[in-house]
Write an enzyme that holds these catalytic residues in place. Structure first.
Site, PDB file in Angstrom:
ATOM      1  N   GLU A 117      19.679  17.300  -1.959  1.00  0.00           N
ATOM      2  CA  GLU A 117      21.013  16.900  -2.428  1.00  0.00           C
ATOM      3  C   GLU A 117      21.735  18.136  -2.946  1.00  0.00           C
ATOM      4  OE1 GLU A 117      20.590  14.391  -6.117  1.00  0.00           O
ATOM      5  OE2 GLU A 117      18.587  15.269  -6.057  1.00  0.00           O
ATOM      6  N   LYS A 119      23.641  20.668  -5.382  1.00  0.00           N
ATOM      7  CA  LYS A 119      23.478  20.929  -6.817  1.00  0.00           C
ATOM      8  C   LYS A 119      24.863  21.034  -7.444  1.00  0.00           C
ATOM      9  CE  LYS A 119      20.973  23.775 -10.058  1.00  0.00           C
ATOM     10  NZ  LYS A 119      22.090  23.944 -10.983  1.00  0.00           N
ATOM     11  N   ASP A 121      27.809  21.662 -10.043  1.00  0.00           N
ATOM     12  CA  ASP A 121      27.979  22.688 -11.064  1.00  0.00           C
ATOM     13  C   ASP A 121      28.607  22.053 -12.303  1.00  0.00           C
ATOM     14  OD1 ASP A 121      27.832  25.127 -12.164  1.00  0.00           O
ATOM     15  OD2 ASP A 121      29.396  26.061 -10.952  1.00  0.00           O
ATOM     16  N   TYR A 229      20.425  12.047 -11.001  1.00  0.00           N
ATOM     17  CA  TYR A 229      19.512  12.694 -10.059  1.00  0.00           C
ATOM     18  C   TYR A 229      18.025  12.534 -10.397  1.00  0.00           C
ATOM     19  CZ  TYR A 229      19.932  16.659 -13.347  1.00  0.00           C
ATOM     20  OH  TYR A 229      19.956  17.457 -14.457  1.00  0.00           O
ATOM     21  N   LYS A 318      19.800  28.440  -4.127  1.00  0.00           N
ATOM     22  CA  LYS A 318      21.145  28.785  -4.587  1.00  0.00           C
ATOM     23  C   LYS A 318      21.979  29.412  -3.470  1.00  0.00           C
ATOM     24  CE  LYS A 318      21.970  28.266  -8.716  1.00  0.00           C
ATOM     25  NZ  LYS A 318      21.518  28.897  -9.912  1.00  0.00           N
ATOM     26  N   CYS A 412      27.527  57.828 -30.796  1.00  0.00           N
ATOM     27  CA  CYS A 412      27.886  56.411 -30.679  1.00  0.00           C
ATOM     28  C   CYS A 412      29.416  56.259 -30.719  1.00  0.00           C
ATOM     29  CB  CYS A 412      27.249  55.640 -31.828  1.00  0.00           C
ATOM     30  SG  CYS A 412      27.841  53.948 -31.937  1.00  0.00           S
ATOM     31  N   CYS A 415      30.107  54.384 -34.355  1.00  0.00           N
ATOM     32  CA  CYS A 415      29.817  54.944 -35.685  1.00  0.00           C
ATOM     33  C   CYS A 415      29.567  56.448 -35.662  1.00  0.00           C
ATOM     34  CB  CYS A 415      28.630  54.222 -36.311  1.00  0.00           C
ATOM     35  SG  CYS A 415      27.069  54.621 -35.522  1.00  0.00           S
ATOM     36  N   CYS A 430      21.948  53.879 -30.094  1.00  0.00           N
ATOM     37  CA  CYS A 430      22.629  54.474 -31.241  1.00  0.00           C
ATOM     38  C   CYS A 430      21.625  54.462 -32.386  1.00  0.00           C
ATOM     39  CB  CYS A 430      23.849  53.617 -31.592  1.00  0.00           C
ATOM     40  SG  CYS A 430      24.376  53.772 -33.301  1.00  0.00           S
ATOM     41  N   CYS A 436      26.021  51.199 -38.346  1.00  0.00           N
ATOM     42  CA  CYS A 436      26.859  50.996 -37.164  1.00  0.00           C
ATOM     43  C   CYS A 436      27.482  49.595 -37.185  1.00  0.00           C
ATOM     44  CB  CYS A 436      26.025  51.192 -35.902  1.00  0.00           C
ATOM     45  SG  CYS A 436      26.998  50.983 -34.416  1.00  0.00           S
TER      46      CYS A 436
HETATM   47  N1  5U1 Z   1      20.818  17.496  -7.993  1.00  0.00           N
HETATM   48  C1  5U1 Z   1      20.020  17.875  -8.998  1.00  0.00           C
HETATM   49  N2  5U1 Z   1      20.398  18.722  -9.931  1.00  0.00           N
HETATM   50  N3  5U1 Z   1      19.340  18.854 -10.751  1.00  0.00           N
HETATM   51  C2  5U1 Z   1      19.196  19.591 -11.879  1.00  0.00           C
HETATM   52  N4  5U1 Z   1      18.753  17.471  -9.184  1.00  0.00           N
HETATM   53  C3  5U1 Z   1      18.311  18.066 -10.295  1.00  0.00           C
HETATM   54  N5  5U1 Z   1      17.128  17.988 -10.915  1.00  0.00           N
HETATM   55  C4  5U1 Z   1      16.949  18.710 -12.032  1.00  0.00           C
HETATM   56  C5  5U1 Z   1      17.979  19.523 -12.545  1.00  0.00           C
HETATM   57  C6  5U1 Z   1      17.771  20.316 -13.786  1.00  0.00           C
HETATM   58  O1  5U1 Z   1      15.778  18.696 -12.707  1.00  0.00           O
HETATM   59  C7  5U1 Z   1      14.688  17.940 -12.193  1.00  0.00           C
HETATM   60  C8  5U1 Z   1      13.446  18.615 -12.642  1.00  0.00           C
HETATM   61  C9  5U1 Z   1      14.734  16.533 -12.681  1.00  0.00           C
END
Ligand code: 5U1
Length: 673
Positions: A117, A119, A121, A229, A318, A412, A415, A430, A436
């Site tokens: 799935e 991730k 943000d 999730y 990532k 520095c 200072c 320093c 400082c």
């Molecule tokens: N989609 C998703 N994001 N996320 C973040 N799944 C997911 N699972 C996570 C985290 C921190 O931790 C699992 C270990 C439950």
């Protein structure tokens, strides 16, 4: 007069109908009535609830408007820690992840199945339900302790207040991400601009800022979304045995689940899924920074287990960090809390990953030299997630003339004390110490920061102002501040001065781990501070400990141990620490761990020989110590067992001669797990 039965029934029916339309709109993305029709139902319910206040219910959909502001967020201890995820950055790291799992789980030889799935943000939260009713919502915090944000979470239309289906009995703790989509983020910033309010740099900051408002009535106006999730824990319901099935179960009881979730096979399946989502990334209506894969089989998840802060059965692959080019205008040197001078690039401002960047780190002088970065170069700048932007490299082909190399100053910049470089270390420092102002400012900022004593309202600018005006010199002065001193400061209203004194007072209730971390002892990060606190349990024992004793703590080696001893040997430091406690800084007593539970190896002594797969000698020793064992370098009749990895030395022979047990890698892993 009793409320007529017909009114009770009508209120009940309106609540169910509105909840169902809410669910269709916010969770299933499939509305069935117009906004006007929805508003009519909503207003009718509001009117009946006003007329019959005795029928009020906190589960009513009209209660999502927020409530009176809170003064602070109560801490919440997570019964099951909220872990983070390990990261992979390329296909080979994904293949290595799969291989590690194949080696660990009792597999039938069939390819491992993973849920996949995007991730999101945003920020992770935990939602606790009992008998289907939302009891408590908490932020992740440091994974062990979060903040109680129930009032705020209740205002999110996509968080169910009441679960649906007859299966929703017992207790369930659901985890997921709170985030903001692009449309919501833009609309919020537009309306903030109109009221000259805070403009958010990106959707993640907007979501975090909105969820942590003390006034939940404002949170209710923010376009926050939730997506689940994982299940943290559950009692009283038979959960499916697969991660994918569990997510379908969550959907069936009312939670939003990613519509992009899929089951894939093996590392190659994961890589294909990653490529697909990466190609869709720019057209998605929200920000994602990668893809999350989780082993589908729950039994296999249990076999895989955990490393210190993350499960072995999940990984975030990532996306590459965004990179742009801009001009390096100058290099300046910033003095940190420990006196280290860090070169900072002053850049021609440029937008990267949604944020304007005009400063970036150059790490250290060795890096500058290795990359051959010159002042005036066109440089590549990278920013990933919340990390500080960094200069990756110069664009060598664009350099037409000989350009000057950045020079480390010998004094520095703050200072004017000498700058020195210790042998074997990359950092220049320093030598000013407490003279400082930069070091003093950074030490105070660190002390006040969220992961340390979390002094709300004591921001960086305020610390700088107070140090410059010599109102405070060190962390020891914070709890001696008086109202008149604060109220006299620039842009400090009386109310803010009172608030700051209140939050200083509130910050005195902390934990021993946070306090140790806050002191800013060199190389004592959050985890080490926590480990020291758990091992010694009393501040005085840590102050009195010698280098040997300190090294009995997980992850504490000779350098960290020496730093701790050196810190407490300084009379000034010790005086400040004592005074902080005298001013009221306190923490709950840490109970002695029960031998049978967290310290099952108390009283045992082990000797390690040979190479253990997946563990350095230090890591293996740390794992044993964490469970209460002692680790020794020589075998005697009192040794409980010798742990023998590949190519063991003569210690095994000695153990056999003395009749001491010899354990192999598998037995060692059982011991530490
Ligand atoms: N989609 C998703 N994001 N996320 C973040 N799944 C997911 N699972 C996570 C985290 C921190 O931790 C699992 C270990 C439950």
């Amino acid at each position: 007069m009793p409320v007529p039965e017909s009114v009770i029934a009508e209120i009940q029916s309106l609540r169910e109908e509105i909840n169902s339309h809410n669910h269709r709109y916010h969770v299933l993305d499939d509305p069935q009535i117009t906004d006007q029709a929805y508003d009519r139902l909503y207003r009718k319910l509001q009117q009946l609830e006003q007329q019959y206040p005795e029928l009020a219910s906190e589960l009513s959909p009209t209660q999502r408007v927020g409530s009176a502001p809170a003064t602070h967020f109560e801490p919440v201890i997570h019964e099951v820690a909220m872990l983070s995820l390990e990261n992979a950055f390329d296909d080979d790291e994904m293949r290595a992840f799969e291989k590690r799992l194949i080696d660990r789980v009792a597999s039938t030889g069939a390819a491992l199945a993973f849920t996949a799935e995007p991730k999101l943000d945003g920020l992770a939260i935990s939602l606790l339900y009992e008998q289907g009713k939302l009891l408590r919502a908490a932020t992740r915090g440091d994974g062990k302790t979060g903040e109680n944000i129930t009032a705020n979470a209740k205002t999110l239309p996509s968080i169910p207040l009441q679960l649906t289906g007859e299966k929703s009995t017992g207790m369930i703790e659901v985890r997921g991400e709170v985030y903001m989509d692009h449309a919501g983020f833009n609309a919020l910033n537009d309306s903030q601009a109109k009221i000259q309010g805070k403009i958010f740099a990106n959707p993640r900051n907007a979501a975090a800022g909105s969820l942590r408002l003390l006034d939940s009535r404002i949170t209710a106006t923010r376009p926050l979304l939730f997506c689940s999730y994982a299940i943290g824990r559950a009692e009283g319901s038979d959960l499916p045995q697969g991660q994918f099935g569990r997510m379908q179960y969550l959907r069936s009881i009312g939670f939003p689940v990613s519509p992009y979730i899929e089951l894939v096979e093996g590392a190659e399946g994961c890589i294909q899924y990653y490529q697909k989502i990466l190609s869709q990334r720019d057209s998605l209506p929200f920000d994602i920074d990668g893809v999350v894969f989780k082993l589908n089989d729950i039994q296999q998840q249990q076999q895989a287990g955990f490393v210190s802060k993350a499960p072995r059965w999940a990984i975030a692959y990532k996306f590459p960090a965004e990179e742009v080019t801009t001009r390096l205008l100058d290099v300046e040197f910033q003095v940190g809390r420990t006196g280290a001078l860090t070169p900072v690039a002053r850049l021609e401002p440029v937008a990267v990953a949604g944020v304007m960047v005009s400063n970036a780190t150059l790490h250290n002088m060795d890096e500058i030299e290795r990359k051959d970065i010159r002042i005036g170069d066109l440089v590549i700048v990278r920013r990933a997630g919340d990390v500080i932007p960094e200069v990756v490299s110069p664009v060598a082909s664009e350099r037409k003339d000989e350009l000057p190399r950045p020079q480390m100053p010998d004094r520095c910049p703050v200072c004017n004390s000498d700058v020195v470089k210790n042998q074997g270390q990359a950092a220049y420092r320093c030598t000013g110490g407490l003279i400082c102002a930069a070091q003093r400012k950074e030490a105070i900022k660190h002390f006040a920061s969220r992961k340390a004593l979390d002094i709300e309202g004591l921001g960086d600018k305020l610390v700088e102002q107070m140090v410059e005006l010599e109102i405070i010199q060190s962390i020891g002065d914070l709890y001696h501040l008086e109202f008149s001193q604060l109220a006299a400061l620039d842009r400090m209203a009386e109310k803010s001065a009172h608030n700051l004194l209140d939050s200083l007072d509130a910050s005195k209730a902390t934990t021993l781990g946070k306090f140790l971390f806050a002191l800013g002892i060199r190389e004592v990060g959050e985890a080490t501070a926590e480990a020291l606190a758990n091992y010694f349990r009393h501040l005085d024992k840590i102050i009195a400990a010698d280098i040997e004793e300190l090294q009995q703590v997980e992850d504490v080696g000779p350098v960290v141990a020496a730093n701790v001893v050196q810190f407490f040997n300084q009379v000034d430091n010790l005086e400040i620490v004592r005074d902080l406690v005298k001013q009221g800084v306190h923490w709950p007593k840490i109970d002695k761990p029960r031998a049978s539970e967290s310290q099952p190896l108390l009283g045992k002594t082990y000797v390690i020989t040979g190479t253990l797969e997946g563990f350095s000698r230090e890591q293996a020793a740390a794992r044993l110590k964490l469970r209460g064992a002692k680790v020794s370098s020589s075998v005697s009749a009192r040794t409980s067992a010798v742990i023998a990895g590949e190519k063991p030395g003569s210690k095994v022979n000695k153990a056999e001669a003395l009749g001491v047990e010899v354990m192999d890698q598998a037995q060692f892993e059982i011991l530490i797990n």
